[in-house]
Write an enzyme that holds these catalytic residues in place. Structure first.
Site, mmCIF file in Angstrom:
data_model
loop_
_atom_site.group_PDB
_atom_site.id
_atom_site.type_symbol
_atom_site.label_atom_id
_atom_site.label_comp_id
_atom_site.label_asym_id
_atom_site.label_seq_id
_atom_site.Cartn_x
_atom_site.Cartn_y
_atom_site.Cartn_z
ATOM 1 N N TYR A 61 0.826 -1.224 0.000
ATOM 2 C CA TYR A 61 0.000 0.000 0.000
ATOM 3 C C TYR A 61 0.852 1.262 0.000
ATOM 4 O O TYR A 61 0.686 2.146 -0.840
ATOM 5 C CB TYR A 61 -0.962 -0.017 1.191
ATOM 6 C CG TYR A 61 -2.000 -1.098 1.026
ATOM 7 C CD1 TYR A 61 -3.155 -0.859 0.301
ATOM 8 C CD2 TYR A 61 -1.801 -2.378 1.531
ATOM 9 C CE1 TYR A 61 -4.099 -1.857 0.104
ATOM 10 C CE2 TYR A 61 -2.733 -3.384 1.343
ATOM 11 C CZ TYR A 61 -3.878 -3.117 0.626
ATOM 12 O OH TYR A 61 -4.794 -4.110 0.408
ATOM 13 N N GLY A 62 1.776 1.363 0.986
ATOM 14 C CA GLY A 62 2.583 2.572 1.083
ATOM 15 C C GLY A 62 3.404 2.796 -0.175
ATOM 16 O O GLY A 62 3.451 3.912 -0.719
ATOM 17 N N GLY A 155 0.447 -6.991 0.534
ATOM 18 C CA GLY A 155 -0.662 -7.597 1.268
ATOM 19 C C GLY A 155 -1.978 -7.568 0.521
ATOM 20 O O GLY A 155 -2.885 -8.356 0.818
ATOM 21 N N GLY A 160 -8.202 -9.924 3.097
ATOM 22 C CA GLY A 160 -9.655 -10.078 3.007
ATOM 23 C C GLY A 160 -10.365 -8.883 2.414
ATOM 24 O O GLY A 160 -11.603 -8.876 2.347
ATOM 25 N N GLU A 399 -14.248 -9.002 13.489
ATOM 26 C CA GLU A 399 -14.710 -9.229 12.117
ATOM 27 C C GLU A 399 -15.447 -10.576 12.096
ATOM 28 O O GLU A 399 -14.945 -11.559 12.633
ATOM 29 C CB GLU A 399 -13.449 -9.206 11.264
ATOM 30 C CG GLU A 399 -13.445 -9.911 9.992
ATOM 31 C CD GLU A 399 -12.017 -9.938 9.378
ATOM 32 O OE1 GLU A 399 -11.162 -9.081 9.712
ATOM 33 O OE2 GLU A 399 -11.767 -10.830 8.580
ATOM 34 N N HIS A 484 -1.856 -8.370 10.930
ATOM 35 C CA HIS A 484 -1.801 -6.903 10.897
ATOM 36 C C HIS A 484 -0.573 -6.342 11.607
ATOM 37 O O HIS A 484 -0.701 -5.608 12.588
ATOM 38 C CB HIS A 484 -3.052 -6.315 11.563
ATOM 39 C CG HIS A 484 -4.347 -6.703 10.932
ATOM 40 N ND1 HIS A 484 -5.574 -6.578 11.569
ATOM 41 C CD2 HIS A 484 -4.631 -7.201 9.712
ATOM 42 C CE1 HIS A 484 -6.540 -6.990 10.775
ATOM 43 N NE2 HIS A 484 -6.007 -7.386 9.633
ATOM 44 N N GLY A 512 3.163 0.491 6.811
ATOM 45 C CA GLY A 512 2.598 0.186 8.120
ATOM 46 C C GLY A 512 3.586 0.351 9.272
ATOM 47 O O GLY A 512 3.172 0.391 10.431
ATOM 48 N N ASN A 522 -9.227 -2.965 10.818
ATOM 49 C CA ASN A 522 -8.268 -3.501 9.841
ATOM 50 C C ASN A 522 -7.460 -2.335 9.258
ATOM 51 O O ASN A 522 -8.002 -1.268 9.008
ATOM 52 C CB ASN A 522 -9.014 -4.235 8.732
ATOM 53 C CG ASN A 522 -10.061 -5.176 9.293
ATOM 54 O OD1 ASN A 522 -10.975 -4.742 9.975
ATOM 55 N ND2 ASN A 522 -9.948 -6.447 9.025
HETATM 56 P P1 FAE Z 1 2.793 -4.709 2.513
HETATM 57 O O1 FAE Z 1 1.474 -4.653 1.852
HETATM 58 O O2 FAE Z 1 3.111 -5.868 3.390
HETATM 59 O O3 FAE Z 1 3.902 -4.596 1.360
HETATM 60 C C1 FAE Z 1 5.276 -4.723 1.619
HETATM 61 C C2 FAE Z 1 5.948 -5.331 0.399
HETATM 62 O O4 FAE Z 1 7.369 -5.212 0.527
HETATM 63 C C3 FAE Z 1 5.660 -6.825 0.207
HETATM 64 O O5 FAE Z 1 5.196 -7.049 -1.098
HETATM 65 C C4 FAE Z 1 7.013 -7.500 0.472
HETATM 66 O O6 FAE Z 1 7.192 -8.682 -0.277
HETATM 67 C C5 FAE Z 1 7.992 -6.416 0.076
HETATM 68 N N1 FAE Z 1 9.293 -6.513 0.744
HETATM 69 C C6 FAE Z 1 9.549 -6.777 2.037
HETATM 70 N N2 FAE Z 1 10.882 -6.741 2.305
HETATM 71 C C7 FAE Z 1 11.494 -6.434 1.093
HETATM 72 C C8 FAE Z 1 12.853 -6.280 0.708
HETATM 73 N N3 FAE Z 1 13.864 -6.358 1.592
HETATM 74 N N4 FAE Z 1 13.109 -6.015 -0.591
HETATM 75 C C9 FAE Z 1 12.100 -5.906 -1.483
HETATM 76 N N5 FAE Z 1 10.773 -6.057 -1.155
HETATM 77 C C10 FAE Z 1 10.488 -6.309 0.119
HETATM 78 O O7 FAE Z 1 3.066 -3.404 3.396
HETATM 79 N N6 FAE Z 1 -5.876 -5.431 6.172
HETATM 80 C C11 FAE Z 1 -7.064 -4.810 6.032
HETATM 81 O O8 FAE Z 1 -7.140 -3.588 6.174
HETATM 82 N N7 FAE Z 1 -8.194 -5.524 5.710
HETATM 83 C C12 FAE Z 1 -8.176 -6.877 5.571
HETATM 84 O O9 FAE Z 1 -9.209 -7.491 5.262
HETATM 85 C C13 FAE Z 1 -6.939 -7.559 5.760
HETATM 86 N N8 FAE Z 1 -6.864 -8.910 5.676
HETATM 87 C C14 FAE Z 1 -5.640 -9.524 5.757
HETATM 88 C C15 FAE Z 1 -5.560 -10.905 5.550
HETATM 89 C C16 FAE Z 1 -4.312 -11.524 5.540
HETATM 90 C C17 FAE Z 1 -4.224 -13.005 5.356
HETATM 91 C C18 FAE Z 1 -3.118 -10.759 5.700
HETATM 92 C C19 FAE Z 1 -1.765 -11.404 5.655
HETATM 93 C C20 FAE Z 1 -3.207 -9.401 5.896
HETATM 94 C C21 FAE Z 1 -4.450 -8.768 5.936
HETATM 95 N N9 FAE Z 1 -4.567 -7.390 6.117
HETATM 96 C C22 FAE Z 1 -5.782 -6.773 6.025
HETATM 97 C C23 FAE Z 1 -3.378 -6.557 6.412
HETATM 98 C C24 FAE Z 1 -2.884 -5.735 5.217
HETATM 99 O O10 FAE Z 1 -2.760 -6.554 4.079
HETATM 100 C C25 FAE Z 1 -1.549 -5.083 5.595
HETATM 101 O O11 FAE Z 1 -1.779 -4.247 6.706
HETATM 102 C C26 FAE Z 1 -0.959 -4.251 4.464
HETATM 103 O O12 FAE Z 1 -0.722 -5.040 3.327
HETATM 104 C C27 FAE Z 1 0.332 -3.585 4.900
HETATM 105 O O13 FAE Z 1 0.693 -2.652 3.891
HETATM 106 P P2 FAE Z 1 2.172 -2.114 3.767
HETATM 107 O O14 FAE Z 1 2.224 -1.125 2.673
HETATM 108 O O15 FAE Z 1 2.665 -1.708 5.111
#
Ligand code: FAE
Length: 543
Positions: A61-62, A155, A160, A399, A484, A512, A522
């Site tokens: 997201y970020g 993510g 979800g 939820e 989360h 995050g 969430n």
């Molecule tokens: P994120 O989306 O985790 O993206 C970080 C990216 O950086 C990933 O693609 C990594 O592979 C990549 N990365 C990490 N380290 C490196 C590196 N060294 N070099 C290159 N790439 C790297 O971060 N949230 C909701 O609001 N609603 C929901 O319904 C919900 N359901 C969820 C269900 C599951 C099963 C899971 C796992 C999470 C859920 N979440 C939900 C949480 C949400 O997906 C999460 O808070 C966000 O994706 C976090 O966003 P960020 O941008 O922080």
């Protein structure tokens, strides 16, 4: 390929232009010339020795918000993502595996699956799989397993889709240093629009078979005097209606969720990232993992990147330069990098707040066993769209989650987000060469107690009991995990009030990791809205 075409071109999906852009990574960036873009950065993965104006670590997201807004401001951006592109179908013709039948695509470099619900009817569900750079990482620390998406879209690929804006009255507890008026007037609306958030048609919710589980959840909540709230989602509910009618390929109604949705869901690949690519200024290197960032002689930063194969092995190393670097690797990814870089002397000037303030958003899971007259339905949409709000009285927002097993289970299942005060810290372990997290499993008791303010009352009112067959023998609470992760580079502590990392000009955190451990709901809408706020300021003042 045909499946992915149907997926993104399907009803309620993207416009024709969006569709072409969405397939850009398949067809090659060279086809993007017709989008009116100028000064397109080089297509494909970043080259050894490259110099880019902005490098973004991570495509969640970020990172996606930063990429889009920077590109719109005329800045060329390169995104580095350790996971795969997720744009090519497997041998079954689908890009993503089904939640009911995890396969090689499902887990990040594990040889055995680690399903969040490890058991069903007492039987263990996990199985051996070949080691592969799959989509869901179950990353294990001493006291907690942290689930995260891996791939272009982060993510958004596995979650979800619940798109929840926290109640305004609770915002000062979430991000105390941020102006709430600005967030609720400008940045939350901007984030919701950018993410393609939509709400379920209540009349359909009240009648469709696939939300019977949620209606049972609503009935039980309301009979115990709790507020049931409808929760928006990024899954296209119009598409879901057509799934129910049998006119389009099924995704939410075919139990797709944890390992990706082949149709219907507006992941970042179809929203922010599609728009970012359409500018012609954004390129992405999948299967590339950043391992180091350090000041370069003559200004800017030197970034070391490992290139991975689909077994997760390093096949090469690249060293590139960037004028500015955005850490968007997620709470865990960003924290691990910054803690290591500070401790090992690459970025010694980062301040003492690095790695601190990490929380699990108070996640805890449980199931309840209903009576035979409260069937929850053999067909369950995998996208949750309701919750039970007892935050003010008991510290829990639960939820109402599906259990899309395909059979009648008489189970109600919940993921609670709780107001736990527990916070952990990441630290560098020189002996192992890894980053540790100080979280302790016993800390979840606070969250369990808060969740019980809802479910003990419902069980007592309904004459029901907790399920004890979902997380291992006789284990009622799913207290070993979080979906989360939040914190580790907290806003206004490790960074200034806009995500500029203290100690280094041109380094930013924008994911995050900025949020101090809890969002009361969430998290991804808040992560997106905060990124929108911060990048606007950074573009206006730093570039
Ligand atoms: P994120 O989306 O985790 O993206 C970080 C990216 O950086 C990933 O693609 C990594 O592979 C990549 N990365 C990490 N380290 C490196 C590196 N060294 N070099 C290159 N790439 C790297 O971060 N949230 C909701 O609001 N609603 C929901 O319904 C919900 N359901 C969820 C269900 C599951 C099963 C899971 C796992 C999470 C859920 N979440 C939900 C949480 C949400 O997906 C999460 O808070 C966000 O994706 C976090 O966003 P960020 O941008 O922080």
């Amino acid at each position: 390929m045909t499946d992915s075409i149907k997926a993104i071109g399907g009803p309620g999906g993207l416009s024709r232009r969006g569709f072409i852009v969405g397939t850009g990574s398949i067809l090659g960036m060279g086809l993007m010339g017709g989008t009116g873009a100028s000064a397109a950065p080089a297509a494909g993965p970043i080259g050894d020795g490259a110099h880019v104006p902005v490098l973004i670590i991570g495509t969640g997201y970020g990172g996606s918000v930063a990429a889009l807004r920077l590109a719109q401001a005329g800045v060329d951006v390169h995104m580095v993502e350790m996971g795969m592109a997720w744009d090519t179908p497997g041998s079954d013709g689908k890009i993503f595996a089904n939640t009911k039948s995890p396969d090689v695509r499902s887990y990040w470099t594990r040889t055995r699956t680690k399903q969040p619900l490890s058991n069903f009817l007492g039987f263990p569900l996990d199985k051996d799989v070949p080691r592969y750079t799959g989509i869901l990482d179950a990353e294990e620390f001493a006291g907690i397993t942290v689930y995260q998406g891996r791939g272009v879209g982060g993510g958004s690929l596995v979650n979800g889709g619940m798109a929840v804006t926290p109640k305004r009255s609770r915002f000062s507890g979430v991000l105390p240093s941020v102006n709430a008026d600005e967030m609720y007037d400008v940045y939350y609306p901007r984030a919701n629009a950018g993410l393609g958030v939509n709400e379920i048609d209540r009349a359909w919710f009240d009648t469709t078979a696939c939300y019977q589980f949620a209606r049972v959840g609503r009935k039980h909540a309301e009979r115990s005097g709790f507020e049931f709230v409808y929760v928006p989602n990024v899954y296209d509910f119009e598409y879901m209606k057509q799934e129910a009618a049998g006119t389009v390929p099924k995704s939410a109604l075919a139990a797709e969720i944890l390992y990706g949705n082949n149709y219907g869901k507006k992941s970042l690949q179809k929203t922010y990232l599609a728009q970012a690519k359409a500018t012609g200024r954004v390129s992405i290197s999948p299967l590339h993992r950043v391992t180091s960032v350090s000041p370069a002689s003559g200004g800017g930063y030197t970034i070391v990147i490992e290139q991975l194969n689909t077994s997760g092995d390093t096949t090469g190393t690249k060293t590139v330069k960037a004028d500015r670097v955005f850490f968007a690797a997620g709470s865990v990814g960003t924290s691990k990098l910054l803690v290591k870089l500070k401790a090992t002397g690459a970025l010694p000037g980062l301040n003492g707040e690095i790695g601190k303030g990490w929380g699990d958003n108070g996640n805890v899971m449980c199931g309840r066993a209903n009576h035979m007259w409260d069937a929850t339905g053999a067909l369950q949409s995998s996208m949750p769209t309701g919750g039970i709000d007892n935050w003010d009285a008991g510290g829990a927002f639960a939820e109402v989650a599906p259990l899309p097993t395909g059979i009648e289970t008489y189970a109600s299942f919940y993921l609670s987000i709780t107001n736990t005060p527990k916070r952990a810290e990441f630290s560098w372990n020189a002996a192992t060469g890894r980053v540790d997290l100080s979280w302790q499993t016993a800390w979840k008791q606070t969250s369990i107690d808060m969740a019980k303010t809802i479910f003990d009352k419902i069980n007592s009112m309904e004459g029901t009991v907790y399920r004890s067959d979902l997380f291992g023998a006789y284990k009622i609470w799913g207290d070993h995990l979080t979906y989360h992760p939040l914190g580790g580079a907290v806003l206004n502590k490790a960074t200034d009030n806009y995500g500029r990392l203290r100690g280094y000009s041109g380094l930013y955190a924008i994911d995050g990791s900025l949020i101090p451990g809890n969002t009361s709901v969430n998290p991804f809408v808040t992560i997106t809205a905060l990124a929108e706020r911060n990048i606007e300021k950074i573009i206006a003042t730093d570039l």
